[in-house]
Design a protein around this motif. Structure first.
Motif, PDB file in Angstrom:
ATOM      1  N   ALA A   1       2.951  -5.009  -7.877  1.00  0.00           N
ATOM      2  CA  ALA A   1       1.622  -5.399  -8.058  1.00  0.00           C
ATOM      3  C   ALA A   1       0.933  -5.473  -6.629  1.00  0.00           C
ATOM      4  N   LEU A   2      -0.069  -5.278  -6.366  1.00  0.00           N
ATOM      5  CA  LEU A   2      -0.650  -5.039  -5.093  1.00  0.00           C
ATOM      6  C   LEU A   2      -1.887  -6.133  -5.029  1.00  0.00           C
ATOM      7  N   LYS A   3      -1.423  -7.260  -4.072  1.00  0.00           N
ATOM      8  CA  LYS A   3      -2.574  -8.178  -3.816  1.00  0.00           C
ATOM      9  C   LYS A   3      -3.787  -7.283  -3.019  1.00  0.00           C
ATOM     10  N   ASP A   4      -3.453  -6.675  -2.072  1.00  0.00           N
ATOM     11  CA  ASP A   4      -4.353  -5.994  -1.075  1.00  0.00           C
ATOM     12  C   ASP A   4      -3.659  -4.845  -0.861  1.00  0.00           C
ATOM     13  N   ASP A   5      -4.248  -4.238   0.186  1.00  0.00           N
ATOM     14  CA  ASP A   5      -3.389  -2.653   0.576  1.00  0.00           C
ATOM     15  C   ASP A   5      -2.157  -3.123   1.281  1.00  0.00           C
ATOM     16  N   ASN A   6      -1.896  -4.053   1.776  1.00  0.00           N
ATOM     17  CA  ASN A   6      -0.589  -4.302   2.374  1.00  0.00           C
ATOM     18  C   ASN A   6       0.316  -5.251   1.882  1.00  0.00           C
ATOM     19  N   THR A   7      -0.056  -6.031   0.892  1.00  0.00           N
ATOM     20  CA  THR A   7       0.903  -6.981   0.480  1.00  0.00           C
ATOM     21  C   THR A   7       1.166  -6.802  -1.055  1.00  0.00           C
ATOM     22  N   MET A   8       2.218  -6.946  -1.446  1.00  0.00           N
ATOM     23  CA  MET A   8       2.861  -6.644  -2.779  1.00  0.00           C
ATOM     24  C   MET A   8       3.833  -7.609  -3.180  1.00  0.00           C
ATOM     25  N   PHE A   9       3.924  -7.764  -4.595  1.00  0.00           N
ATOM     26  CA  PHE A   9       4.873  -8.464  -5.336  1.00  0.00           C
ATOM     27  C   PHE A   9       5.194  -7.980  -6.448  1.00  0.00           C
ATOM     28  N   THR A  10       6.282  -8.377  -6.977  1.00  0.00           N
ATOM     29  CA  THR A  10       6.938  -7.883  -8.189  1.00  0.00           C
ATOM     30  C   THR A  10       7.188  -8.631  -9.475  1.00  0.00           C
ATOM     31  N   GLU A  11       6.559  -8.470 -10.392  1.00  0.00           N
ATOM     32  CA  GLU A  11       6.661  -9.314 -11.732  1.00  0.00           C
ATOM     33  C   GLU A  11       7.988  -8.526 -12.529  1.00  0.00           C
TER      34      GLU A  11
ATOM     35  N   ASN B   1       3.131 -15.838  -8.084  1.00  0.00           N
ATOM     36  CA  ASN B   1       4.656 -15.247  -7.696  1.00  0.00           C
ATOM     37  C   ASN B   1       4.772 -15.140  -6.130  1.00  0.00           C
ATOM     38  N   LEU B   2       5.429 -15.991  -5.754  1.00  0.00           N
ATOM     39  CA  LEU B   2       5.728 -16.409  -4.200  1.00  0.00           C
ATOM     40  C   LEU B   2       6.870 -15.722  -4.139  1.00  0.00           C
ATOM     41  N   SER B   3       8.003 -15.655  -4.730  1.00  0.00           N
ATOM     42  CA  SER B   3       9.243 -15.405  -4.666  1.00  0.00           C
ATOM     43  C   SER B   3       9.581 -14.009  -4.285  1.00  0.00           C
ATOM     44  N   THR B   4       8.654 -13.266  -4.924  1.00  0.00           N
ATOM     45  CA  THR B   4       8.974 -11.621  -4.547  1.00  0.00           C
ATOM     46  C   THR B   4       7.783 -10.989  -3.438  1.00  0.00           C
ATOM     47  N   LEU B   5       6.962 -11.950  -2.839  1.00  0.00           N
ATOM     48  CA  LEU B   5       5.950 -11.575  -2.017  1.00  0.00           C
ATOM     49  C   LEU B   5       6.380 -10.865  -0.723  1.00  0.00           C
ATOM     50  N   ARG B   6       5.696  -9.615  -0.648  1.00  0.00           N
ATOM     51  CA  ARG B   6       6.152  -9.340   0.694  1.00  0.00           C
ATOM     52  C   ARG B   6       4.931  -8.789   1.371  1.00  0.00           C
ATOM     53  N   ALA B   7       4.891  -8.481   2.870  1.00  0.00           N
ATOM     54  CA  ALA B   7       3.801  -8.177   3.633  1.00  0.00           C
ATOM     55  C   ALA B   7       3.711  -6.663   3.657  1.00  0.00           C
TER      56      ALA B   7
END
Length: 444
Positions: free
Chosen positions: A241-251, A274-280
């Protein structure tokens, strides 16, 4: 012109590239007969416009599939009337006594057909048709519909079992009972606040219903960017899942057979985050080592991205920018919500390859990309940031090498893609070898 276009697009099933879609068919064979039967029913080529699914296994406007399980394929044609192209229509033809016969014409649920999927959801020998539609070709306006086709009573019946807005979906046997379910993700807005949910849809007899309660997902997802299934005793679905163009996390979603409920262990119910899988970096999950388990990339140490961030420290004249090292972690149902580090690697999201790094080197190397040339240099790590260059990574494709092969000490290839580089004396002293680097490069 429209007649010729229609003739071009009769290569029917599981088309995966524009070249396959546009391959000219045999104008005198069964494909031609099918087109003629379709045009007798809806009009000449100037009166309709073929519509093509944008994604999935079926990319042709004409789709052949044995939907009703009679061992003979039916034909679905997706089209819009020239006079009214605001709605895609579905035209169904059946092969009767070796001749194509028009049996049904139905209005669709959008101005675009996004995907076509078939699955026998209740194991009765006939497949259900699962369509994805959109009003404008955007994720925010998608609709999923599920249908049955009955040709047994002398009159064709195309029944709609479900019609719901959605943002992502997957068809898989999530509970390992031998029947496939539909995993659906969707959004609801209440008092101007978006909430995201997921649920299983299961077919019992002739009815398709929600299976168990829905689960709450991270509410900040703007777009779901990919759905990946990990097979096994307990199948797991990974949704980027994209929060914005460059930030992603995974459900991560799986079915708990004991509790008879869908689980999403990385999303906190209280905060809907979901902060555990958040990446820049917008780096997708993947089975990076081909062991059948999907790994989630999380930035290790420095949280910059693959070529989109600025240097955190000094800016050199050659304009290099730092790239994050990622730790690729796995998760399982035995410890829900726990990430177990497995592999470390630097991913070049521009050129689409990964350099896998032994865990012993995770704190002793730094990665930088030259903004002008795109060359990545691996340096030794120092307290000031970086020390001596250990080796370089130069990507090329289409057979266009950026330098002579003689200038490199290693080269990994996949088709016409390659990553070459030069191992320095400092790199040799640090324990790297040309063969080891070459074997650690993975293309995707």
């Amino acid at each position: 012109m429209m007649l010729l276009l229609g003739a071009f697009l009769l290569i029917m099933t599981r088309l995966h590239s524009p070249e396959e879609v546009l391959a000219p068919p045999n104008p005198n064979g069964e494909n031609r007969q099918l087109q003629q039967a379709f045009e007798r029913a809806v009009g000449a080529g100037t009166e309709y416009k073929l519509q093509f699914p944008a994604e999935g296994d079926y990319r042709s406007a004409y789709v052949l599939y044995d939907i009703d399980g009679d061992k003979e394929s039916e034909a679905l044609v997706f089209y819009a009337k020239t006079a009214d192209d605001s709605t895609v229509r579905i035209h169904v033809l059946d092969l009767i006594d070796d001749e194509w016969v028009s049996v049904l014409d139905e209005s669709g649920y959008g101005s675009k057909i996004d995907s076509v999927t078939f699955a026998d959801l209740n194991n009765d020998g006939a497949s259900e048709a699962i369509f994805s539609w959109s009003l404008s070709g955007t994720d925010s306006s998608r609709t999923m519909t599920v249908h049955t086709l009955d040709l047994s009573g002398g009159k064709a019946e195309f029944k709609t079992l479900s019609n719901m807005p959605y943002k992502a979906m997957s068809v898989y046997d999530m509970d390992n009972d031998g029947s496939k379910e539909i995993l659906v993700l969707w959004s609801e807005t209440a008092q101007k606040v978006q909430h995201n949910y997921a649920a299983l849809m299961k077919m019992t007899g002739k009815s398709l219903q929600q299976y168990g309660d829905e689960v709450i997902l991270d509410s900040t997802a703007s777009v779901y960017d990919g759905v990946y299934v990990q097979e096994g005793q307990t199948p797991m679905v990974f949704v980027d899942a994209l929060k914005d163009d460059n930030t992603m996390f995974t459900e991560v979603l799986w079915w708990n057979g004991v509790a008879q409920s869908l689980k999403a262990p990385f999303t906190e119910n209280g905060t809907h985050s979901n902060l555990s899988t958040l990446r820049a970096s917008a780096i997708p999950v993947r089975d990076i080592d081909d062991d059948g388990r999907i790994e989630i990339p999380i930035a290790y140490g420095y949280t910059g991205s693959s070529g989109t961030s600025t240097l955190p420290s000094r800016q050199d004249a050659d304009e290099e920018e730092r790239i994050a090292l990622n730790v690729w972690s796995v998760t399982g149902t035995a410890e829900p919500g726990v990430l177990v580090p497995k592999t470390f690697g630097m991913m070049d999201t521009v050129s689409r390859y990964v350099l896998v790094i032994d865990s012993d080197y995770r704190d002793s190397v730094r990665f930088y990309r030259n903004k002008k040339t795109g060359v990545i240099t691996v340096y030794s790590a120092t307290e000031a940031g970086r020390g001596e260059p250990l080796f370089s990574l130069v990507y090329s494709d289409g057979g266009k090498a950026k330098s002579k092969d003689s200038e490199y000490t290693f080269r990994a290839t996949q088709g016409d893609r390659s990553v070459s580089g030069t191992l320095t004396s400092a790199g040799i002293a640090a324990g790297f070898t040309n063969e080891g680097i070459q074997n650690s490069l993975v293309f995707y």
